[in-house]
Design a protein around this motif. Structure first.
Motif, short mmCIF file in Angstrom:
data_model
loop_
_atom_site.label_atom_id
_atom_site.label_comp_id
_atom_site.label_asym_id
_atom_site.label_seq_id
_atom_site.Cartn_x
_atom_site.Cartn_y
_atom_site.Cartn_z
N ALA A 1 -2.16 2.22 5.11
CA ALA A 1 -2.43 3.78 4.24
C ALA A 1 -2.03 4.32 5.56
O ALA A 1 -1.27 5.40 4.87
CB ALA A 1 -3.37 3.14 4.06
N VAL B 1 0.82 -1.04 -0.13
CA VAL B 1 0.29 -0.03 0.15
C VAL B 1 0.96 1.14 -0.14
O VAL B 1 1.94 1.34 0.67
CB VAL B 1 -0.67 0.11 1.38
CG1 VAL B 1 -1.20 1.38 1.40
CG2 VAL B 1 -1.32 -1.03 0.87
N SER C 1 1.97 4.55 5.42
CA SER C 1 2.55 5.13 4.85
C SER C 1 2.57 6.29 4.35
O SER C 1 3.33 7.70 4.13
CB SER C 1 1.68 4.32 2.59
OG SER C 1 2.13 5.17 1.95
N ALA D 1 0.32 5.18 0.14
CA ALA D 1 -1.05 6.85 0.61
C ALA D 1 -0.44 7.83 0.32
O ALA D 1 0.40 8.10 1.18
CB ALA D 1 -1.78 6.18 1.64
N LEU E 1 -5.07 6.22 -1.83
CA LEU E 1 -4.61 4.59 -1.76
C LEU E 1 -3.94 3.97 -3.51
O LEU E 1 -5.05 4.37 -4.11
CB LEU E 1 -4.97 3.94 -1.06
CG LEU E 1 -5.55 4.28 0.35
CD1 LEU E 1 -6.20 5.61 0.39
CD2 LEU E 1 -5.69 3.19 1.35
#
Length: 369
Positions: free
Chosen positions: A353, A209, A356, A211, A228
């Motif tokens: 996410a 992931v 991130s 984001a 995302l």
């Protein structure tokens, strides 16, 4: 249960929370479902208590969640539905399961996958149903995308784009937009819960992931413009947008395959119908149907905005199917329509996410997620 009459008696439902989620979504859908009866609603607001009694004359309106839990512990309720603020989901679901009731929780089930897994384990130990209200699996456009995939109309899907975008330049306030981490506010956990659940339902587990989460509006405290990029184990890449600051809205779905693409604009009509007071059990009335002018288009080359592709009839939306499946699971046993394990998988993506976006890195998700 050996008594045939007991097997056919409707399951009694207690609803905790009568704000937007409780009054617009859960209560009308429960009331429209054969095999369920809305018995008790709790809300601290006297105005909302009066609203609940007016909209559902048979209902018992009480002030606190504890009164609903007490009725469940006394054997007077079979199912408790949580339409309460996000931060209450885990403690109230735990208490409801310990009181011996089956539980439906509005999304998100919890703040973390670990919390969701603990709730799932408790439900298993107690032999009780635990489900999450991911109603967007029954949106008209999502049902149409699933059919196109089942019919292999697109070839091998390479990229899935999904958007919940709005133009709300001023915050409305309330816990959904709170910057307090305990509130689980912000769009990542609100609308993002829907988009991630849909992507995982279509294309399976996520392996990484990336984001970006921003707070754009003056006075806002929680993310209101978030993106995302999810890579699935099967190779599909899902690009997901949730935003309250989009002055020009993009397509709800754009699904690109090796043979064709599908593009769909506009939102499923069911929420607007429920907000307007329409009910899915109205005799003779079509439910979840949109006009042909709103159909998505399937094809290659030219943009659908300029007439490219062929119109694809949109399947009717089917929110009532969720509670019909809950009633069936309560009556016959078996898995609910959305499981806590599925919710945990989505929460792993949301947690990744969040990390991130905070660190500016791509986050890997372990095997089995």
């Amino acid at each position: 249960m050996s008594d045939p009459e007991a097997r056919t008696a409707p399951h009694r439902v207690g609803l905790i929370g009568y704000g937007l989620a409780g009054s617009v979504f859960h209560a009308p859908l429960i009331a429209a479902t054969d095999g369920l009866v809305l018995d008790t609603v709790s809300t601290r607001s006297p105005d909302r208590q009066a609203q609940a009694r007016a909209e559902h004359p048979q209902v018992r309106a009480v002030a606190t969640a504890e009164e609903v839990l007490d009725r469940a512990a006394a054997g007077d309720l079979d199912l408790i539905v949580l339409a309460s603020p996000n931060k209450t989901h885990v403690p109230l679901a735990t208490a409801a399961l310990e009181a011996g009731a089956a539980v439906v929780v509005d999304k998100p089930l919890a703040a973390t996958a670990a919390e969701a897994e603990r709730l799932a384990a408790l439900a298993d130990r107690r032999g009780l149903l635990l489900s999450v209200f991911q109603n967007r699996r029954w949106d008209n456009d999502f049902r149409t995308v699933r059919k196109l995939l089942a019919d292999d109309a697109l070839g091998e899907v390479q990229r899935f784009e999904s958007r919940f975008e709005r133009w709300r330049p001023r915050p409305k306030g309330g816990w959904r937009e709170s910057g307090d981490p305990a509130e689980l506010g912000g769009l990542l956990y609100d609308l993002g819960s829907h988009l991630v659940d849909q992507a995982l339902t279509l294309f399976g587990p996520a392996v990484s992931v990336y984001a970006e989460a921003d707070i754009r509006r003056p006075g806002a405290e929680a993310d209101d413009d978030t993106f995302l990029a999810v890579t699935h184990a099967g190779g599909v890449r899902s690009h997901l947008w949730v935003s309250a600051t989009t002055a020009q809205l993009g397509p709800r779905f754009r699904v690109l395959g090796s043979r064709a693409g599908y593009v769909k604009y506009g939102l499923d009509p069911q929420e607007a119908a429920l907000r307007a007071g329409r009910r899915p059990d109205t005799e003779g009335a079509a439910w979840g149907v949109e006009p042909e002018s709103d159909w998505g288009r399937l094809g290659t080359g030219e943009s659908p905005v300029t007439g490219g592709g062929q119109p694809v009839p949109t399947l009717p939306g089917a929110y009532p199917a969720y509670y019909a499946a809950i009633a069936r699971a309560l009556r016959e046993g078996g898995a609910p329509p959305v499981t806590a394990t599925e919710a945990a998988a989505a929460l792993r993506v949301l947690e990744a996410a969040k990390r991130s976006a905070a660190q500016g890195v791509t986050v890997r998700i372990g095997a089995g997620s």
